[in-house]
Design an enzyme around this catalytic site. Sequence first.
Site: not given
Length: 330
Positions: A111, A191, A194
């Site tokens: 990340k 994956k 959203k």
Amino acid sequence: MPRIFSGIQPSGELHIGNYLGAVKNWVELQHQHQCFICIVDHHAITQPYEPDAFEQRTLDMAVGLIAAGIDPDKCVLFVQSHVAAHTELAWIFNAVTPIGYLERMTQFKDKSQHQESVLAGLLNYPVLQAADVLLYKADLVPIGEDQIQHVELMREIARKWNAKYCRDFFPEPQAKIGTAKRIRGLDGQAKMSKSLGNTVAMLDEPDEIWEHIRMAQTDPARVTRKDPGTPEKCNVYALHQHFSAPSMVDEVADKCRGAAWGCVDCKRVLADNVAQTFSPMRERAKQLQDDPKALGDTLATGAARAREVADETMAGVREHMGYLIQHAGY
Ligand code: SF4
């Protein structure tokens, strides 16, 4: 009963990846465990987010969880920021956690590549996770395989704090690895997420479900209806295994291999079965959305129940660490 802690970010409506990968399992676990289900809003702010939509997304997540079958009378369902002890304990754990442990975390390394200026919150995210779980002295943490490293770190933090301040105060939580495999996105990405826009929301209306599934990627070998396919290479088939009866799953595989139907026919059946599976949940969600006061009361009750346990843990933590204990005279 063994105690479980599970957290989920307030990403708005639950999608079928959340449901199959985590929430369905929690609904089953709540019958044999004391479950703390936490909407982890403090975690969510370590990535870019929309403050204007944050409150609604938190409420939508609560609606989704209850509609999916999380029973607030059986579980302690609450919002992380409503229990201040989470951040207090995280700060305390920062004082026993070597920075090298945090820099080695795979999720941090992944990340942080997407943040121009890497934030301390992203680095310390697993410390807050440790606080979430250890605050309730949870025995088990239901997770996917990608979270094992985080539970190992929680155990390490518990050991370090215990060694320094009070032996055996915090139990070392165990990872409970779910049986559900990671649900791939409709675009075939690894994956369903959203943020990647490759999901079907659990509470979508049937025509919205169809619109999403209609666009799903299939076995690329099926260029025309006459081309036979390999169902194992197709995510639509994988979803049939979760939403269709076993006889239909067999029929899907046969018809795919034999080119006996087109992918649109196959997706239509899947979309209908997804819509039917979630039909009672859509109804329940509408009832919850129609009564925001009752929903607020439910979350307030959950937070009060969580605080009872958290306050007891924190009283012990402060005492063992030598903090000046507050009382009316100070
Ligand atoms: S027929 Fe169904 S399982 Fe086969 S490739 Fe098309 S959508 Fe996938």
